[in-house]
Design a protein around this motif. Structure first.
Motif, PDB file in Angstrom:
ATOM      1  N   PHE A   6       0.895  -1.211   0.027  1.00  0.00           N
ATOM      2  CA  PHE A   6       0.047  -0.040  -0.072  1.00  0.00           C
ATOM      3  C   PHE A   6       0.851   1.254   0.007  1.00  0.00           C
ATOM      4  O   PHE A   6       0.310   2.158  -0.038  1.00  0.00           O
ATOM      5  N   GLY A   7       2.158   1.049  -0.060  1.00  0.00           N
ATOM      6  CA  GLY A   7       2.984   2.495  -0.172  1.00  0.00           C
ATOM      7  C   GLY A   7       3.150   3.126   1.178  1.00  0.00           C
ATOM      8  O   GLY A   7       3.926   4.342   1.131  1.00  0.00           O
ATOM      9  N   PHE A   8       2.856   2.479   2.322  1.00  0.00           N
ATOM     10  CA  PHE A   8       3.100   3.193   3.358  1.00  0.00           C
ATOM     11  C   PHE A   8       4.381   3.367   4.090  1.00  0.00           C
ATOM     12  O   PHE A   8       4.656   4.316   4.450  1.00  0.00           O
ATOM     13  N   SER A   9       5.367   2.579   3.696  1.00  0.00           N
ATOM     14  CA  SER A   9       6.676   2.777   3.845  1.00  0.00           C
ATOM     15  C   SER A   9       7.459   3.681   3.146  1.00  0.00           C
ATOM     16  O   SER A   9       8.178   4.432   3.656  1.00  0.00           O
ATOM     17  N   VAL A  10       6.993   4.023   1.600  1.00  0.00           N
ATOM     18  CA  VAL A  10       7.282   5.107   0.861  1.00  0.00           C
ATOM     19  C   VAL A  10       6.887   6.358   1.410  1.00  0.00           C
ATOM     20  O   VAL A  10       7.626   7.324   1.491  1.00  0.00           O
ATOM     21  N   VAL A  11       5.597   6.294   1.816  1.00  0.00           N
ATOM     22  CA  VAL A  11       4.970   7.833   2.341  1.00  0.00           C
ATOM     23  C   VAL A  11       5.733   8.056   3.606  1.00  0.00           C
ATOM     24  O   VAL A  11       6.124   9.150   3.872  1.00  0.00           O
ATOM     25  N   TYR A  78      -6.539  17.615 -10.275  1.00  0.00           N
ATOM     26  CA  TYR A  78      -5.390  16.902 -11.005  1.00  0.00           C
ATOM     27  C   TYR A  78      -4.438  17.789 -11.495  1.00  0.00           C
ATOM     28  O   TYR A  78      -3.231  17.321 -11.738  1.00  0.00           O
ATOM     29  N   GLY A  79      -4.971  19.279 -12.029  1.00  0.00           N
ATOM     30  CA  GLY A  79      -3.852  20.055 -12.469  1.00  0.00           C
ATOM     31  C   GLY A  79      -2.905  20.524 -11.714  1.00  0.00           C
ATOM     32  O   GLY A  79      -1.706  20.236 -12.088  1.00  0.00           O
ATOM     33  N   TRP A  80      -2.933  20.332 -10.492  1.00  0.00           N
ATOM     34  CA  TRP A  80      -1.994  20.900  -9.683  1.00  0.00           C
ATOM     35  C   TRP A  80      -0.994  19.638  -9.389  1.00  0.00           C
ATOM     36  O   TRP A  80       0.250  20.015  -9.441  1.00  0.00           O
ATOM     37  N   MET A  81      -1.540  18.473  -9.252  1.00  0.00           N
ATOM     38  CA  MET A  81      -0.624  17.316  -9.282  1.00  0.00           C
ATOM     39  C   MET A  81       0.358  17.133 -10.206  1.00  0.00           C
ATOM     40  O   MET A  81       1.463  16.868 -10.249  1.00  0.00           O
ATOM     41  N   LEU A  82      -0.389  17.084 -11.745  1.00  0.00           N
ATOM     42  CA  LEU A  82       0.370  17.184 -12.817  1.00  0.00           C
ATOM     43  C   LEU A  82       1.267  18.117 -13.048  1.00  0.00           C
ATOM     44  O   LEU A  82       2.526  18.118 -13.319  1.00  0.00           O
ATOM     45  N   ALA A  83       1.128  19.426 -12.442  1.00  0.00           N
ATOM     46  CA  ALA A  83       1.847  20.703 -12.638  1.00  0.00           C
ATOM     47  C   ALA A  83       3.232  20.094 -11.768  1.00  0.00           C
ATOM     48  O   ALA A  83       4.353  20.521 -12.148  1.00  0.00           O
ATOM     49  N   ALA A  84       3.005  19.533 -10.450  1.00  0.00           N
ATOM     50  CA  ALA A  84       4.320  19.292  -9.762  1.00  0.00           C
ATOM     51  C   ALA A  84       5.061  18.275 -10.237  1.00  0.00           C
ATOM     52  O   ALA A  84       6.332  18.297 -10.433  1.00  0.00           O
ATOM     53  N   ILE A  85       4.381  17.346 -10.852  1.00  0.00           N
ATOM     54  CA  ILE A  85       5.198  16.177 -11.874  1.00  0.00           C
ATOM     55  C   ILE A  85       6.069  16.833 -12.825  1.00  0.00           C
ATOM     56  O   ILE A  85       7.164  16.367 -12.955  1.00  0.00           O
ATOM     57  N   ILE A  86       5.446  17.532 -13.601  1.00  0.00           N
ATOM     58  CA  ILE A  86       6.060  18.252 -14.617  1.00  0.00           C
ATOM     59  C   ILE A  86       7.253  19.174 -14.421  1.00  0.00           C
ATOM     60  O   ILE A  86       8.389  19.068 -14.672  1.00  0.00           O
ATOM     61  N   LEU A 143       1.221  17.716  -0.959  1.00  0.00           N
ATOM     62  CA  LEU A 143       2.621  17.505  -0.428  1.00  0.00           C
ATOM     63  C   LEU A 143       3.231  16.216  -0.836  1.00  0.00           C
ATOM     64  O   LEU A 143       4.428  16.268  -1.037  1.00  0.00           O
ATOM     65  N   LEU A 144       2.489  15.066  -0.569  1.00  0.00           N
ATOM     66  CA  LEU A 144       3.446  13.786  -0.904  1.00  0.00           C
ATOM     67  C   LEU A 144       3.526  13.921  -2.526  1.00  0.00           C
ATOM     68  O   LEU A 144       4.600  13.398  -2.772  1.00  0.00           O
ATOM     69  N   ALA A 145       2.712  14.176  -3.378  1.00  0.00           N
ATOM     70  CA  ALA A 145       3.027  14.099  -4.771  1.00  0.00           C
ATOM     71  C   ALA A 145       4.223  15.157  -5.182  1.00  0.00           C
ATOM     72  O   ALA A 145       5.122  14.707  -5.963  1.00  0.00           O
ATOM     73  N   SER A 170       3.214   4.296  -5.917  1.00  0.00           N
ATOM     74  CA  SER A 170       2.437   3.791  -5.098  1.00  0.00           C
ATOM     75  C   SER A 170       1.794   5.321  -4.307  1.00  0.00           C
ATOM     76  O   SER A 170       0.575   5.625  -3.807  1.00  0.00           O
ATOM     77  N   VAL A 171       2.958   6.185  -3.918  1.00  0.00           N
ATOM     78  CA  VAL A 171       2.577   7.419  -3.426  1.00  0.00           C
ATOM     79  C   VAL A 171       1.803   8.307  -4.206  1.00  0.00           C
ATOM     80  O   VAL A 171       0.660   8.986  -4.136  1.00  0.00           O
ATOM     81  N   LEU A 172       1.926   8.395  -5.744  1.00  0.00           N
ATOM     82  CA  LEU A 172       1.352   9.058  -6.495  1.00  0.00           C
ATOM     83  C   LEU A 172      -0.202   8.479  -6.785  1.00  0.00           C
ATOM     84  O   LEU A 172      -1.146   9.427  -6.793  1.00  0.00           O
ATOM     85  N   VAL A 173      -0.343   7.190  -6.716  1.00  0.00           N
ATOM     86  CA  VAL A 173      -1.567   6.584  -6.926  1.00  0.00           C
ATOM     87  C   VAL A 173      -2.475   6.969  -5.639  1.00  0.00           C
ATOM     88  O   VAL A 173      -3.606   7.364  -5.573  1.00  0.00           O
ATOM     89  N   LEU A 174      -1.761   6.958  -4.279  1.00  0.00           N
ATOM     90  CA  LEU A 174      -2.419   7.116  -3.148  1.00  0.00           C
ATOM     91  C   LEU A 174      -2.876   8.802  -3.485  1.00  0.00           C
ATOM     92  O   LEU A 174      -3.902   9.114  -2.813  1.00  0.00           O
TER      93      LEU A 174
END
Length: 199
Positions: A6-11, A78-86, A143-145, A170-174
């Motif tokens: 579930f990605g908790f260790s990565v979180v 989702y635009g904010w999250m996509l902007a952070a990834i870009i 914050l996580l993304a 997993s963090v991005l999916v969460l």
């Protein structure tokens, strides 16, 4: 094993990183600036608040949201999250994502301060229903993304950036799930709750 799935260790790893603390501090600075700005809106100027109230109370009669409203809500979340990834993939990534977080925090606090300044105690209910509960979902997602994208962007070559994002997939999916919860709350719960209260 379950934590890994579930990605908790990565979180946990990302949450304890200095980048997460930095982005949180920048977000809080943006919120402070937005709060101060929102409180200084002239009391007689109702244009900001009327537009904000119209936005918050759209579909307050309990009708299903229009396709345009759904699309705008999804793009806004989702635009904010996509902007952070870009932004994490380009030079100066730390500065750009810091600015993104500051603007996001500013807009959140500005909206809350504007409603509270103009509506008083009634504004508390509007803020709680339409802004605060939604923010409880999208704030950790942002914050996580942002931290996950920066973690990859600062430690990988640009040519392998997208491939390396799978490490924090997993963090991005969460984060995407949290954002979806925020969108569903805004589209389905907010209009009903504001409609019940006669907003």
């Amino acid at each position: 094993m379950r934590q890994h799935i579930f990605g908790f260790s990565v979180v946990r790893r990302l949450r304890q990183s200095p980048v997460f603390a930095f982005l949180l501090a920048v977000l809080l600075c943006g919120m402070l600036a937005g709060c101060i700005t929102g409180m200084h809106i002239p009391q007689g100027n109702e244009t900001y608040v009327s537009e904000l109230a119209q936005l918050l109370a759209s579909n307050a009669a309990g009708k299903m949201p229009s396709v345009r409203t759904v699309a705008a809500c999804l793009a806004g979340a989702y635009g904010w999250m996509l902007a952070a990834i870009i932004l994490a993939a380009i030079p100066g990534r730390l500065l750009w994502i810091a600015l993104l977080m500051a603007v996001r925090g500013f807009l959140l606090a500005f909206a809350m301060a504007a409603v509270l300044t103009q509506s008083g105690l009634w504004g508390l209910y509007i803020c709680l229903v339409s802004i605060v509960i939604s923010a409880v979902l999208w704030l950790p997602a942002m914050l996580l993304a942002g931290t996950a994208a920066l973690d990859v962007g600062m430690n990988r070559e640009r040519s392998r950036y997208l491939f390396s994002l799978k490490r924090n997939g997993s963090v991005l999916v969460l984060s995407a799930i949290l954002l979806l919860g925020s969108v569903l709350w805004r589209l389905l719960a907010v209009p009903v709750l504001l409609g019940f209260a006669g907003a």
